[in-house]
Design a protein around this motif. Structure first.
Motif, short mmCIF file in Angstrom:
data_model
loop_
_atom_site.label_atom_id
_atom_site.label_comp_id
_atom_site.label_asym_id
_atom_site.label_seq_id
_atom_site.Cartn_x
_atom_site.Cartn_y
_atom_site.Cartn_z
N LYS A 85 12.19 -14.20 32.51
CA LYS A 85 13.06 -14.19 33.67
C LYS A 85 13.51 -15.75 33.78
O LYS A 85 14.89 -15.82 34.20
N ARG A 86 12.56 -16.45 33.83
CA ARG A 86 12.88 -17.97 34.02
C ARG A 86 14.00 -18.36 32.98
O ARG A 86 14.83 -19.13 33.08
N GLN A 87 13.61 -18.17 31.46
CA GLN A 87 14.26 -18.53 30.57
C GLN A 87 15.70 -17.91 30.67
O GLN A 87 16.81 -18.41 30.41
N SER A 88 16.00 -16.69 31.13
CA SER A 88 17.21 -16.13 31.25
C SER A 88 18.23 -16.98 32.50
O SER A 88 19.43 -16.76 32.29
N LEU A 89 17.62 -17.66 33.28
CA LEU A 89 18.39 -18.38 33.98
C LEU A 89 18.89 -19.78 33.63
O LEU A 89 19.89 -20.36 34.36
N VAL A 90 18.31 -19.93 32.35
CA VAL A 90 19.06 -21.16 31.67
C VAL A 90 20.49 -20.92 31.21
O VAL A 90 20.50 -20.26 30.32
N GLU A 91 21.35 -21.30 31.93
CA GLU A 91 22.71 -21.27 31.44
C GLU A 91 23.47 -22.21 30.70
O GLU A 91 24.54 -22.04 29.91
N TYR A 92 22.99 -23.40 30.78
CA TYR A 92 23.69 -24.54 30.14
C TYR A 92 22.47 -25.48 29.50
O TYR A 92 21.55 -25.67 30.06
N CYS A 93 22.98 -25.97 28.24
CA CYS A 93 21.96 -26.89 27.73
C CYS A 93 22.73 -27.97 27.05
O CYS A 93 23.79 -27.83 25.91
N THR A 94 22.90 -29.36 27.51
CA THR A 94 23.12 -30.15 26.67
C THR A 94 22.37 -31.06 25.95
O THR A 94 21.04 -31.20 26.21
N SER A 95 22.82 -31.65 24.59
CA SER A 95 21.96 -32.36 23.85
C SER A 95 22.56 -33.71 23.34
O SER A 95 23.80 -33.68 22.97
N THR A 96 22.06 -34.66 23.29
CA THR A 96 22.42 -36.09 22.77
C THR A 96 21.44 -36.54 21.87
O THR A 96 20.36 -36.23 21.96
N GLU A 97 21.95 -37.37 21.02
CA GLU A 97 21.19 -38.22 19.95
C GLU A 97 20.95 -39.45 20.37
O GLU A 97 21.92 -40.09 20.89
N LEU A 98 19.97 -40.22 20.15
CA LEU A 98 19.41 -41.62 20.57
C LEU A 98 19.32 -42.48 19.04
O LEU A 98 18.66 -41.84 18.23
N LYS A 99 19.88 -43.54 19.00
CA LYS A 99 19.93 -44.45 18.01
C LYS A 99 19.57 -45.78 18.53
O LYS A 99 20.07 -46.26 19.48
N THR A 100 18.96 -46.75 17.74
CA THR A 100 18.90 -48.06 17.78
C THR A 100 18.92 -48.75 16.36
O THR A 100 18.24 -48.18 15.59
N ASN A 101 19.67 -49.59 16.56
CA ASN A 101 19.98 -50.59 15.27
C ASN A 101 20.39 -49.39 14.15
O ASN A 101 19.98 -49.74 13.00
N ASP A 102 21.28 -48.26 14.61
CA ASP A 102 21.71 -47.29 13.57
C ASP A 102 20.58 -46.32 12.98
O ASP A 102 20.53 -45.79 12.04
#
Length: 213
Positions: A85-102
């Motif tokens: 039930k909790r998981q069903s409430l997740v409507e959005y998920c944004t994801s980003t990638e992190l880098k340092t010195n490529d």
């Protein structure tokens, strides 16, 4: 995301309860969801913009965020709750990638309802000797400054004078034990709840910072 993504497979029972994360490093060419799009909801946009600025001040590059909008993608890549039930409430998920010195560092996932984020999860990879522990602490510090407040040193939650001390405390605790997974106590800061987790994996160690909004 250009190189790699840390994919969520499962996380423990309930929000603000004992949490366990299982993560997997994959190539997005093999695993990336078929349908993604630029994020549009204003709160997510602002949070990601603030995060990008905060991290950039420490020479950490954050990619443009993508939104996983299909329910099947959310369940596969942003499954945060064992409770259906909790998981069903997740409507959005944004994801980003992190880098340092490529170099690939990790990912940041933000999940919740439309225009109402609920959880921020930062996943960072460390080598077997944790030679980048300072960078990990800096990344967590920049995230807390952006998402929670710049008040850590004033509040010193649970007696920790800095996020670096908090990270070091969990590192020392983990290395003194024989279990492959460790987690910190939950800390309360400016109305938010924070928790660190540390788990061993094939590449060394996976550091995880949860911020419950």
């Amino acid at each position: 995301m250009d190189n790699r993504v840390i994919l969520l497979v499962a996380i423990g029972a309930t929000v603000l309860a004992s949490v366990t994360v299982y993560v997997l490093l994959q190539s997005p060419k093999e695993q990336q969801p078929e349908q993604t799009s630029p994020i549009q909801t204003s709160v997510y946009v602002q949070m990601n913009q603030d995060l990008k600025r905060s991290l950039a001040s420490h020479n950490i590059t954050m990619s443009s965020p993508i939104k996983l909008k299909e329910k099947s993608d959310i369940e596969k890549y942003c499954s945060l709750f064992a409770d259906v039930k909790r998981q069903s409430l997740v409507e959005y998920c944004t994801s980003t990638e992190l880098k340092t010195n490529d170099e690939f560092l990790g990912n940041i996932h933000i999940v919740g309802l439309a225009d109402d984020p609920k959880v921020v999860l930062v996943l960072l990879q460390a080598d077997p000797s944790m030679s980048n522990i300072g960078l990990i602490a800096t990344t967590f510090d920049a995230t807390v400054d952006s998402i929670v407040c710049t008040c850590w040193e004033d509040v010193t939650p649970d007696g920790f004078s800095s996020t670096s001390d908090w990270v070091d405390g969990l590192k020392q605790f983990h290395l003194s034990d024989t279990k492959p997974h460790s987690k910190s106590k939950q800390l309360s800061l400016y109305g938010k709840t924070l928790q660190l987790e540390l788990a061993e994996n094939a590449d060394g160690y996976m550091w995880q910072l949860f911020i419950y909004l």
